[in-house]
Write an enzyme that holds these catalytic residues in place. Structure first.
Site, mmCIF file in Angstrom:
data_model
loop_
_atom_site.group_PDB
_atom_site.id
_atom_site.type_symbol
_atom_site.label_atom_id
_atom_site.label_comp_id
_atom_site.label_asym_id
_atom_site.label_seq_id
_atom_site.Cartn_x
_atom_site.Cartn_y
_atom_site.Cartn_z
ATOM 1 N N GLU A 1 24.177 66.665 40.234
ATOM 2 C CA GLU A 1 23.555 67.880 40.390
ATOM 3 C C GLU A 1 22.154 67.742 41.136
ATOM 4 O O GLU A 1 21.301 67.424 40.438
ATOM 5 C CB GLU A 1 23.474 68.961 39.545
ATOM 6 C CG GLU A 1 23.249 70.494 40.007
ATOM 7 C CD GLU A 1 23.188 71.448 39.085
ATOM 8 O OE1 GLU A 1 23.328 72.561 39.472
ATOM 9 O OE2 GLU A 1 22.976 71.175 38.027
ATOM 10 N N CYS B 1 23.212 77.118 41.241
ATOM 11 C CA CYS B 1 24.169 76.356 40.420
ATOM 12 C C CYS B 1 25.403 75.929 41.325
ATOM 13 O O CYS B 1 26.192 75.197 41.032
ATOM 14 C CB CYS B 1 24.425 76.918 39.071
ATOM 15 S SG CYS B 1 25.165 78.665 39.128
ATOM 16 N N PRO C 1 10.095 75.776 25.270
ATOM 17 C CA PRO C 1 10.913 75.360 24.596
ATOM 18 C C PRO C 1 11.055 76.112 23.274
ATOM 19 O O PRO C 1 12.114 76.050 22.596
ATOM 20 C CB PRO C 1 10.766 73.561 24.581
ATOM 21 C CG PRO C 1 10.018 73.443 25.697
ATOM 22 C CD PRO C 1 9.225 74.778 25.984
ATOM 23 N N GLU D 1 26.392 79.316 30.872
ATOM 24 C CA GLU D 1 26.683 79.088 32.044
ATOM 25 C C GLU D 1 25.735 78.187 32.831
ATOM 26 O O GLU D 1 24.336 78.205 32.904
ATOM 27 C CB GLU D 1 26.394 80.565 32.896
ATOM 28 C CG GLU D 1 26.960 80.696 34.295
ATOM 29 C CD GLU D 1 26.481 79.727 35.315
ATOM 30 O OE1 GLU D 1 26.816 78.770 35.751
ATOM 31 O OE2 GLU D 1 25.366 80.301 36.158
ATOM 32 N N LEU D 2 26.168 76.924 33.008
ATOM 33 C CA LEU D 2 25.236 75.649 33.416
ATOM 34 C C LEU D 2 25.407 75.460 34.918
ATOM 35 O O LEU D 2 25.442 76.010 35.507
ATOM 36 C CB LEU D 2 25.710 74.764 32.380
ATOM 37 C CG LEU D 2 25.903 75.117 31.079
ATOM 38 C CD1 LEU D 2 26.550 74.055 30.014
ATOM 39 C CD2 LEU D 2 24.565 75.762 30.339
ATOM 40 N N GLY E 1 21.314 78.040 32.682
ATOM 41 C CA GLY E 1 20.387 76.973 32.753
ATOM 42 C C GLY E 1 21.139 75.668 32.870
ATOM 43 O O GLY E 1 22.425 75.416 33.333
ATOM 44 N N SER E 2 20.346 74.510 32.934
ATOM 45 C CA SER E 2 20.839 73.279 33.226
ATOM 46 C C SER E 2 21.838 72.863 32.103
ATOM 47 O O SER E 2 21.801 73.221 30.824
ATOM 48 C CB SER E 2 19.681 72.107 33.229
ATOM 49 O OG SER E 2 19.176 71.837 31.715
#
Length: 486
Positions: A380, A286, A211, A252-253, A230-231
């Site tokens: 999800e 995803c 992170p 883009e999640l 990612g998330s």
């Protein structure tokens, strides 16, 4: 020495060469066995800052490089992905837990991304504008500068190269943070390809990290654009941080995509499509079909067939056996998947298949009669779980499909393709596949979602890539200096 020899990247990050990382290194672990495959350099905020400064210094010369040279380099990179495909695939299988077919798909798409990016370098980058004055007025697209790329573990090669290649082709430098869990196949393989292809030093920096590295990358003043995959939870934080800095960010999640099966669909291929949509790569995609919406008249048979298929699918180490599913990426992900399944059964869903695991190997799972509020239906899952619920009319199917904060992909199975298109008109989603399932990707196609799935089409295709990695500049030209009243 092999192409991805651990002696190169152990304790190092890629900085146009290989340099020692400030944060040391972390184990590269094979999820199927728990074995340590090597150790990869781990970047911290200082590494990111140094890389961003160097990237900014080198980017101007790269943007002035003739497009033919940039295109030729991208073509060489594509060929190198093909020439070293087997070695890269072996790392994808062992490091990410993907089956060999999935690994082959990744290297194929990686090569295609480079070839498409090569063509991107010569695309027209502007337009002549009308003007009320005696001058030439035009808008042109110029490189953004330094692009920061953050990619996840699930399709590590594709989800990194799809930003790295077009960004470089359009004259940018790149600072790239792959997921630490797939630092080799999703990070250092890209570094080695571009190193071998002859990319000038300092234009691509591959910095696996945690992170701290990601936060530093988003905040760095030398990085103009962020491309994040990612998330949704992490994407919200990235978007908030970038917004405070007035920095462009492409997100883009996650997704919870619906696969709609109408009563006129041929059930044999429909069940096959449904199994692929939820179980491919253990559901860690995803675009995975997180909700199977099946017409009430065929739902019982659909569930029976899907459960039988799930029960017969082999699960195991993809590096040593012919299996359909490999391991989940780590214990944290496995425990989350199992919690969502058990809580959904408690909420009233019927467990038709699966729901068990051994180590990181989770059995493909089918949940029938799933209430709309059940966790495995509403959230999800990112695991091999197929929740099934029913509908009676097209309007009800559309309402169910649209009843989600996500809006990434939609699959519609029906003999009446116009009915499928009519359904698509009623569902806010970035991608629609009629008579196919929800998981697909091509280098030439625009890709992106709506709502909690991201900020729209930001990857793939000429227009989306140019929009993502360049800025618009208005230019006027006239022969004499303009005169004014004072």
């Amino acid at each position: 020495m092999t192409f991805l020899d651990p002696k190169i990247w152990t304790g190092s990050v890629f900085d146009g060469g290989w340099t020692a990382s400030r944060a040391g290194d972390t184990p590269v672990v094979e999820p199927a066995t728990g074995h340590e495959l090597g150790r990869a350099g781990t970047a911290d905020g200082g590494d990111v800052a140094a890389a961003a400064v160097r990237a900014r210094e080198e980017q101007r010369a790269w943007s002035a490089t003739p497009y033919e040279e940039r295109a030729a380099l991208l073509r060489r990179a594509g060929r190198l992905f093909e020439e070293h495909a087997q070695e890269i695939q072996d790392w994808i299988v062992r490091e990410s837990g993907g089956v060999p077919g999935k690994a082959g798909f990744e290297t194929h798409v990686a090569a295609q991304e480079c070839y498409e990016a090569a063509a991107l370098a010569s695309q027209p980058l502007g337009e002549v504008l009308p003007t009320a004055r005696k001058r030439l007025s035009f808008a042109r697209r110029v490189p953004a500068g330094v692009v920061g790329v953050i990619a996840p573990f699930n399709f590590p090669l594709i989800l990194g190269i799809r930003s790295v290649a077009p960004a470089l082709a359009l004259g940018n430098a790149v600072v790239f943070k792959p997921d630490q869990r797939t630092a080799v196949c999703g990070g250092f393989s890209i570094a080695r390809v571009f190193e071998e292809a002859g990319l000038p030093s300092g234009l691509l920096h591959v910095l696996p990290g945690g992170p701290e590295a990601g936060q530093a990358l988003v905040a760095d003043p030398n990085i103009a654009v962020i491309s994040f995959t990612g998330s949704t939870a992490a994407g919200r934080k990235v978007g908030e941080a970038a917004a405070r800095l007035l920095k462009r960010v492409h997100l883009e999640l996650g997704g919870n995509s619906a696969l709609v099966v109408f009563d006129d669909a041929d059930l044999e291929p429909a069940v096959s499509a449904g199994a692929w949509a939820s179980f491919f790569h253990q559901g860690q995609i995803c675009m995975t079909s997180g909700r199977h919406l099946v017409h009430q008249s065929v739902a019982e048979e659909y569930v029976e067939r899907l459960a039988a298929k799930a029960t017969g699918m082999p699960v195991g180490d993809p590096a040593t056996g012919q299996v359909a599913l490999g391991p989940l990426i780590d214990a944290g992900q496995r425990d989350r998947v199992h919690r969502l399944v058990t809580e959904s059964v408690t909420a009233g869903a019927r467990l038709a298949a699966g729901g068990t695991y051994e180590g990181l190997f989770y059995r493909p799972t089918v949940l029938a009669e799933v209430p709309a509020g059940a966790p495995a239906y509403a959230e999800e899952v990112f695991g091999p779980v197929a929740p099934v619920t029913t509908f009676a009319t097209l309007e009800e199917a559309a309402a169910l499909a649209a009843d989600s904060e996500y809006g990434l992909s939609l699959g519609v199975l029906t003999r009446d393709v116009m009915k499928g298109l009519a359904l698509a008109d009623l569902v806010p989603t970035g991608i629609v596949h009629i008579n196919d399932q929800t998981v697909d990707d091509e280098a030439v196609a625009p890709f992106g979602g709506r709502g909690a799935s991201g900020t729209g089409t930001r990857f793939g295709g000429t227009g989306a890539n140019i929009d993502a990695f360049t800025e618009t500049q208005w230019v006027t030209m006239q022969g004499d200096i303009a005169t004014y009243p004072f």
